[in-house]
Design a protein around this motif. Structure first.
Motif, PDB file in Angstrom:
ATOM      1  N   VAL A 172       5.132   2.226  -1.823  1.00  0.00           N
ATOM      2  CA  VAL A 172       5.304   2.405  -0.376  1.00  0.00           C
ATOM      3  C   VAL A 172       4.104   1.836   0.381  1.00  0.00           C
ATOM      4  N   VAL A 173       2.906   2.084  -0.143  1.00  0.00           N
ATOM      5  CA  VAL A 173       1.686   1.566   0.498  1.00  0.00           C
ATOM      6  C   VAL A 173       1.695   0.038   0.503  1.00  0.00           C
ATOM      7  N   LEU A 174       2.101  -0.563  -0.603  1.00  0.00           N
ATOM      8  CA  LEU A 174       2.157  -2.022  -0.690  1.00  0.00           C
ATOM      9  C   LEU A 174       3.097  -2.598   0.372  1.00  0.00           C
ATOM     10  N   VAL A 175       4.281  -2.026   0.495  1.00  0.00           N
ATOM     11  CA  VAL A 175       5.246  -2.514   1.491  1.00  0.00           C
ATOM     12  C   VAL A 175       4.679  -2.354   2.895  1.00  0.00           C
ATOM     13  N   GLY A 176       3.965  -1.258   3.144  1.00  0.00           N
ATOM     14  CA  GLY A 176       3.360  -1.050   4.459  1.00  0.00           C
ATOM     15  C   GLY A 176       2.302  -2.098   4.792  1.00  0.00           C
ATOM     16  N   ALA A 376      10.798   0.200   1.511  1.00  0.00           N
ATOM     17  CA  ALA A 376       9.869   1.250   1.082  1.00  0.00           C
ATOM     18  C   ALA A 376      10.623   2.454   0.520  1.00  0.00           C
ATOM     19  N   LEU A 377      11.717   2.842   1.153  1.00  0.00           N
ATOM     20  CA  LEU A 377      12.521   3.957   0.653  1.00  0.00           C
ATOM     21  C   LEU A 377      13.128   3.627  -0.712  1.00  0.00           C
ATOM     22  N   LEU A 378      13.618   2.394  -0.852  1.00  0.00           N
ATOM     23  CA  LEU A 378      14.209   1.973  -2.119  1.00  0.00           C
ATOM     24  C   LEU A 378      13.168   1.977  -3.229  1.00  0.00           C
TER      25      LEU A 378
END
Length: 477
Positions: A172-176, A376-378
């Motif tokens: 999630v952090v990476l996608v952000g 991020a959810l996926l």
């Protein structure tokens, strides 16, 4: 009482084609800015491809094919090479954002374009999530080797993983982080990606050199334990890692001189990708029995270096390099997803929010936020093993459509200016369709079922929204 629509009129709507127009200047308030050159665009392709699979796909592919996984890489590379030649011609003839969606819209019609869009959105969204999941494994490996600190399993895996957690927080952090970069601008993202690609190739070259010091030809003795079926199955899994070739063609509205730049970048990316994939596969399989790859962690290449050298130093270097370089995969794939949606929003196939461009950054900010939130959810809640085959089926379908599009456009508009033409036409596009089709039929029936349900859902969206809001429908009203 409304008059029933004539079948011929409905057919004409479904198959209406978007006219091929010269590239825009990129200076208008609603246009993306043209800032990307050949080197940066080739780095996009390499960045989205080398690393997407090679850092962690061997643990999935080798158990399917044994040492013959090398042939699986070659088979996937041949299919990608044939398709890349077709992409190069289509990109020079239809130099706009949107990749295969835009090519299908210009050659095969609106409803086909929407079906292809379903493939692309599945391909890009799932790929970005899958890579982010794989990134978590390398991040944890690097932290353990450098600091001795291991991240808790609760924040490293999805609830339904083989070793379940609660949420994959690093993914999630990476996608952000990628979202922030993409909002800032395409040129900034392209420069950072080029740096990360250089790191990635250097790290993989280091792996090949060290792995070859422990090369044992006996590891290739039982070369194809599962026969040609195993080779084809592994090729289907590996094809997941060739998504980067498609990503090059999503940047048509932000490339300088796209009719010349896009074909060149595609071919450069293809040559680099195939070379590194085959070298890494041969050197990795040569270091250990093929049975040892099954169950190996997602940081498998680091484990191989640790075993070869008897030290964690080189494995740590590779893990750190993977953490940095897989960042570029996620960045480029997310970029490609947003540009496909941008093209669809501009065409009226999706709500206008997807085609709005920020006057300050000249990027589709709202589009980017939506895409990154979904990915991020996926990544947070779906394990990697359930994602890879869906990426392959979307990629292969897109490749087939591009190859067919080359044939259709050659027949329909033979005098259309093209910056690149497929050599050996029509043999190359026909072979591309056949090879990609062969890999497609090897995929599991459950993958096909999920894929069919997704495409059907997307065509329903088209029937309820896209068909009535199409920009072409407004032009013809």
């Amino acid at each position: 009482m409304t008059t029933p629509r004539e079948p011929s009129t409905l057919r004409a709507e479904l198959l209406r084609r978007k006219p091929i127009r010269p590239p825009s200047s990129g200076s208008g308030p609603d246009e993306l800015r043209r800032t990307i050159g050949t080197f940066q665009l080739a780095a996009f392709g390499i960045g989205a491809t080398v690393g997407t699979g090679i850092f962690f796909v061997l643990s999935s592919a080798v158990p399917d094919a044994g040492p013959a996984v090398v042939l699986s890489f070659v088979l996937a590379g041949v299919a990608a090479g044939l398709s890349a030649l077709c992409y190069a011609e289509m990109a020079s003839a239809v130099p706009v954002s949107g990749s295969t969606y835009s090519y299908a819209y210009a050659t095969l019609g609106e409803v086909v374009a929407m079906g292809v869009a379903a493939c692309l959105l599945l391909e890009y969204g799932v790929s970005a999530a899958a890579v982010a999941v794989g990134w978590s494994g390398y991040l944890n490996e690097a932290l353990v080797n450098i600091t001795g600190i291991e991240l808790p399993q609760a924040i490293l895996a999805a609830p339904w993983d083989d070793d379940p957690g609660v949420v994959n927080l690093p993914a999630v952090v990476l996608v952000g982080l990628c979202m922030v970069l993409l909002i800032r601008g395409a040129s900034e993202s392209a420069r950072l990606n080029a740096i990360m690609v250089a790191i990635k190739l250097a790290v993989l070259a280091m792996f090949v050199v060290i792995a070859f010091t422990a090369f044992d030809a006996d590891n290739f003795a039982d070369f194809a334990p599962f026969g040609t079926a195993g080779v084809a199955t592994a090729a289907g899994v590996i094809f997941f890692s060739f998504i980067g070739l498609d990503a090059v063609s999503t940047a048509g509205d932000e490339v300088r001189d796209p009719q010349r730049t896009m074909p060149r970048a595609l071919l450069i990316a293809l040559a680099v990708v195939i070379t590194f994939y085959v070298l890494v596969a041969v050197s990795a399989v040569g270091t250990q029995p093929w049975q040892d790859f099954e169950g190996q962690s997602e940081a498998g290449l680091s484990q191989i270096l640790n075993n070869v050298t008897g030290s964690t130093v080189w494995g740590t270097v590779l893990a750190v390099g993977a953490v940095i370089s897989i960042f570029s995969v996620t960045l480029v794939v997310l970029y490609g997803q947003t540009r496909i949606l941008f093209a669809m929003g501009r065409d009226g196939m999706l709500p206008p929010v997807f085609s709005r461009v920020s006057p300050r950054t000249r990027t589709p900010v709202q589009n980017t936020v939506i895409v990154c939130a979904v990915v991020a959810l996926l990544a947070a809640f779906v394990p990697l093993d359930h994602l890879v085959d869906l990426v392959s089926i979307g990629t292969l379908t897109a490749f087939i459509v591009v190859s067919v599009g080359v044939i259709v456009l050659r027949r329909r508009e033979p005098d259309l200016p093209r910056g690149f033409t497929v050599p050996g036409y029509p043999v190359v596009p026909v072979l591309s369709v056949l090879v990609c089709g062969y890999i497609l039929i090897s995929l599991h029936w459950i993958t096909w079922l999920v894929f069919a349900a997704w495409v059907a859902l997307f065509l329903l969206l088209y029937a309820l929204y896209g068909r009535r809001h199409s920009a072409l429908a407004r032009e013809n009203a």
